[in-house]
Design a protein around this motif. Structure first.
Motif, PDB file in Angstrom:
ATOM      1  N   THR A   1      89.987  -4.368 -23.406  1.00 47.76           N
ATOM      2  CA  THR A   1      88.631  -3.868 -23.076  1.00 47.76           C
ATOM      3  C   THR A   1      88.708  -2.079 -23.178  1.00 47.76           C
ATOM      4  OG1 THR A   1      88.137  -5.828 -22.191  1.00 47.76           O
ATOM      5  CG2 THR A   1      86.565  -3.876 -21.658  1.00 47.76           C
TER       6      THR A   1
ATOM      7  N   SER B   1      89.132  -0.785 -26.552  1.00 44.42           N
ATOM      8  CA  SER B   1      87.773  -0.922 -27.423  1.00 44.42           C
ATOM      9  C   SER B   1      86.831  -0.060 -26.894  1.00 44.42           C
ATOM     10  CB  SER B   1      87.141  -2.344 -27.041  1.00 44.42           C
ATOM     11  OG  SER B   1      87.940  -3.311 -27.393  1.00 44.42           O
ATOM     12  N   ILE B   2      86.771   0.459 -25.730  1.00 44.13           N
ATOM     13  CA  ILE B   2      85.993   1.221 -25.322  1.00 44.13           C
ATOM     14  C   ILE B   2      86.421   2.569 -25.578  1.00 44.13           C
ATOM     15  CG2 ILE B   2      84.710   2.346 -23.189  1.00 44.13           C
ATOM     16  CD1 ILE B   2      84.969  -0.385 -21.917  1.00 44.13           C
TER      17      ILE B   2
ATOM     18  N   SER C   1      83.151  -5.072 -24.302  1.00 42.02           N
ATOM     19  CA  SER C   1      83.704  -4.848 -25.686  1.00 42.02           C
ATOM     20  C   SER C   1      82.557  -5.412 -26.489  1.00 42.02           C
ATOM     21  CB  SER C   1      84.817  -5.888 -26.019  1.00 42.02           C
ATOM     22  OG  SER C   1      85.976  -5.806 -25.036  1.00 42.02           O
TER      23      SER C   1
ATOM     24  N   SER D   1      80.321  -2.238 -26.913  1.00 44.11           N
ATOM     25  CA  SER D   1      80.843  -1.253 -27.710  1.00 44.11           C
ATOM     26  C   SER D   1      80.776  -1.535 -28.949  1.00 44.11           C
ATOM     27  CB  SER D   1      82.506  -1.218 -27.320  1.00 44.11           C
ATOM     28  OG  SER D   1      82.600  -0.828 -25.981  1.00 44.11           O
TER      29      SER D   1
ATOM     30  N   VAL E   1      87.776  -4.254 -32.868  1.00 42.04           N
ATOM     31  CA  VAL E   1      86.907  -4.803 -31.605  1.00 42.04           C
ATOM     32  C   VAL E   1      86.597  -6.233 -31.926  1.00 42.04           C
ATOM     33  CG1 VAL E   1      85.117  -4.463 -30.299  1.00 42.04           C
ATOM     34  CG2 VAL E   1      86.349  -2.737 -31.004  1.00 42.04           C
TER      35      VAL E   1
ATOM     36  N   LEU F   1      87.265  -9.641 -29.966  1.00 40.96           N
ATOM     37  CA  LEU F   1      86.211 -10.525 -29.375  1.00 40.96           C
ATOM     38  C   LEU F   1      86.498 -12.067 -30.045  1.00 40.96           C
ATOM     39  CD1 LEU F   1      82.937  -8.426 -29.549  1.00 40.96           C
ATOM     40  CD2 LEU F   1      84.080  -9.102 -27.444  1.00 40.96           C
TER      41      LEU F   1
END
Length: 314
Positions: A101, A104-105, A196, A199, A236, A240
């Motif tokens: 996570t 991803s950020i 996520s 983002s 991402v 997910l």
């Protein structure tokens, strides 16, 4: 003696372990060698390396768990052993999810562009925000571990009942406690997923805005920034997708295990559950230009070595 189903399950579990181990060891070695060579570690490389180390730990716990389920599933009802395996799996899974996570950020703030002052302020303090997220994840890990300990204490004390459904009907209070604890564990898993997902949505909005600006300026719709947006979105989205499969497999596995701990279908649910730590590393390699180029060079060297060591007969 293990059945044919147990043997198939163990073979597939070992294959998943080897695949995940190869990918994460590769990420760790490349980033460590680059850090030593440059005498500097970048934020993305640091997060990737921590994620690889955490995933390797998770894979080792998963392999032990798979052998336990496949060869000696009755030992799962042993309080100390079952509690230790579940806690170790949960800790490594928690760290792996939160590090993914954070990655991803990081990609979102590194690649996306918005003129809003709040975004620019957060982007300027990106490293500090990543540290805050990791600190938050540690606090949530402590909270999760305490909740999970209560959940295990209740569950493993009644797991040897011949009919758990009947037992829960006779003990509604106990079932309510288990439901509340399970809901708390699910809610804490939802936090990294929502971060996520947010983002990904903002990356998409940034890509749309950037593409529109390129068309207005007659520069076409493809440039290095557009490609960076798309690669980050693919990473991402893949995370997910794997996380959703992982999360729902975990819920199904928990339900099957606590309703009937020796159910044969739990083995196949575990294989789906373990796809996240096994496959995520290769998505990271394909999405990172440095790792991807190093992997291509390595495969090229291996191909050339194979050709030279096995010359064609005259």
């Amino acid at each position: 003696m293990p059945t044919e189903l147990d043997k198939i399950f163990l073979i597939l579990a070992i294959v998943e372990f080897i695949i995940g181990l190869l990918g994460n060891v590769f990420i760790g070695l490349v980033n460590c060698s680059e850090g030593i060579k440059n005498q500097k570690v970048f934020s993305a490389d640091f997060i990737l390396t921590c994620l690889a180390i955490s995933t390797i730990g998770q894979l080792l716990v998963i392999l032990f768990d798979s052998f336990l389920v496949g060869l000696a599933s009755h030992l799962y009802t042993t309080y100390r052993l079952g509690k230790l395996v579940i806690l170790l799996w949960h800790m490594t899974n928690h760290l792996t999810t939160w590090l993914a996570t954070c990655l991803s950020i990081f990609y979102f703030f590194k690649i996306a562009h918005f003129p809003h002052s709040l975004f620019l302020w957060l982007r300027w303090r990106m490293n500090g925000m990543i540290v805050m997220l990791r600190t938050l994840s540690l606090f949530l890990l402590i909270f999760d571990s305490l909740v999970l300990k209560l959940f295990i204490d209740i569950s493993l004390n009644i797991i040897d009942k011949s009919n758990l459904t009947l037992y829960f009907d006779e003990s509604k209070t106990l079932y309510d406690k288990l439901s509340i604890l399970k809901t708390l564990l699910s809610l804490t898993s939802f936090i990294p997923f929502s971060l996520s997902l947010t983002s990904l949505l903002f990356l998409f909005l940034s890509l749309v805005r950037h593409t529109r600006n390129l068309k207005l300026s007659s520069l076409g719709s493809r440039d290095s920034s557009t490609e960076a947006h798309r690669r980050a979105m693919k990473m991402v989205m893949s995370f997910l997708f794997l996380f959703i499969v992982h999360f729902f497999s975990l819920q199904v596995a928990n339900w099957i295990f606590f309703m009937s701990w020796n159910n044969k279908y739990i083995k196949f649910v575990m294989l789906a559950l373990n796809a996240f730590p096994s496959c995520h590393s290769f998505i990271l390699i394909l999405g990172n230009s440095k790792l991807r180029q190093t992997a291509v060079r390595l495969l090229s060297h291996l191909r050339n070595y194979t050709k030279t060591s096995n010359p064609l007969p005259l």
